[in-house]
Each structure stands twice: as C-alpha cells, then as structure tokens.
Design a protein around this motif. Structure first.
Motif, PDB file in Angstrom:
ATOM      1  N   CYS A  54       0.855  -1.185   0.000  1.00 38.09           N
ATOM      2  CA  CYS A  54       0.000   0.000   0.000  1.00 38.09           C
ATOM      3  C   CYS A  54       0.893   1.237   0.000  1.00 38.09           C
ATOM      4  O   CYS A  54       1.523   1.557   1.012  1.00 38.09           O
ATOM      5  CB  CYS A  54      -0.887  -0.018   1.247  1.00 38.09           C
ATOM      6  SG  CYS A  54      -1.892   1.467   1.425  1.00 38.09           S
ATOM      7  N   CYS A  77      -0.135   4.311  -0.416  1.00 36.51           N
ATOM      8  CA  CYS A  77      -0.780   5.447   0.253  1.00 36.51           C
ATOM      9  C   CYS A  77      -0.327   5.558   1.712  1.00 36.51           C
ATOM     10  O   CYS A  77      -0.140   6.651   2.227  1.00 36.51           O
ATOM     11  CB  CYS A  77      -2.295   5.308   0.206  1.00 36.51           C
ATOM     12  SG  CYS A  77      -2.989   5.519  -1.435  1.00 36.51           S
ATOM     13  N   ASP A  93      -7.455   4.285   1.497  1.00 30.96           N
ATOM     14  CA  ASP A  93      -7.412   5.549   0.762  1.00 30.96           C
ATOM     15  C   ASP A  93      -7.840   5.312  -0.685  1.00 30.96           C
ATOM     16  O   ASP A  93      -9.030   5.317  -0.984  1.00 30.96           O
ATOM     17  CB  ASP A  93      -6.012   6.168   0.869  1.00 30.96           C
ATOM     18  CG  ASP A  93      -5.988   7.609   0.396  1.00 30.96           C
ATOM     19  OD1 ASP A  93      -7.038   8.084  -0.102  1.00 30.96           O
ATOM     20  OD2 ASP A  93      -4.945   8.259   0.505  1.00 30.96           O
ATOM     21  N   CYS A  94      -6.916   5.049  -1.586  1.00 36.09           N
ATOM     22  CA  CYS A  94      -7.306   4.873  -2.992  1.00 36.09           C
ATOM     23  C   CYS A  94      -7.901   3.497  -3.256  1.00 36.09           C
ATOM     24  O   CYS A  94      -8.618   3.315  -4.229  1.00 36.09           O
ATOM     25  CB  CYS A  94      -6.109   5.118  -3.909  1.00 36.09           C
ATOM     26  SG  CYS A  94      -4.934   3.750  -3.936  1.00 36.09           S
ATOM     27  N   CYS A 111      -4.653  -1.094  -3.462  1.00 39.72           N
ATOM     28  CA  CYS A 111      -3.864  -2.203  -2.938  1.00 39.72           C
ATOM     29  C   CYS A 111      -4.738  -3.352  -2.445  1.00 39.72           C
ATOM     30  O   CYS A 111      -4.206  -4.389  -2.054  1.00 39.72           O
ATOM     31  CB  CYS A 111      -3.009  -1.703  -1.779  1.00 39.72           C
ATOM     32  SG  CYS A 111      -3.999  -0.950  -0.481  1.00 39.72           S
TER      33      CYS A 111
END
Ligand code: FES
Length: 74
Positions: free
Chosen positions: A4, A6, A37-38, A41
């Motif tokens: 990840c 982020c 977050d995004c 992952c």
C-alpha cells in the motif's frame, strides 16, 4: 516491497498483521489503514491473504474455531 503506497505498508507488515489474526482486507485496514485511501492495494492484500499469510484462515477453512491455539511452528 510496498503493498500500500498510500500508507507505506509493506508486504511484510501485511503478513505480520495476518499472523496476528487479520484474515480479511477489512481487518488489515483496521490494523494499519492499508486499503482505506485509494483502494488500489486491496487486490494485492487479498492475494497475500489468499496465499496462506493468515494461519487462522487455514483453521477456518478446515472448519475449526478461528480463535483456537495455533499449532507451534516446527
Ligand atoms: S495503495 Fe493502499 S489505499 Fe492506496
């Protein structure tokens, strides 16, 4: 290697959380925020968990209680 980016969470950290009992991406997210977050992952985290990173998952798959004592590592 980062899983990840982020939150800067590594594959090793995900495996450690899995060994500590986090068997789903959501539990991994609770432990270290990875995937919150995004979300890019989450598939990688799922793949890591699916590769046996979580010993308790094997117990669950075998129909055993999730919180049973793990067998000692040989
Ligand atoms: S890479 Fe993990 S939340 Fe974005």
């Amino acid at each position: 290697m980062f899983v990840c980016s982020c939150f800067g969470v590594t594959e090793e950290q995900v495996k450690e959380h899995a060994e500590a009992g986090a068997c789903t991406p959501r539990q991994i997210a609770s432990a270290c925020k990875a995937g919150t977050d995004c979300g890019g992952c989450v598939k990688r985290i799922q793949a890591l968990l699916g590769r046996g990173a979580c010993p308790r998952r094997r117990l669950i798959d075998q129909g055993g209680p999730a919180l049973a004592e793990l067998p000692e590592a040989a």
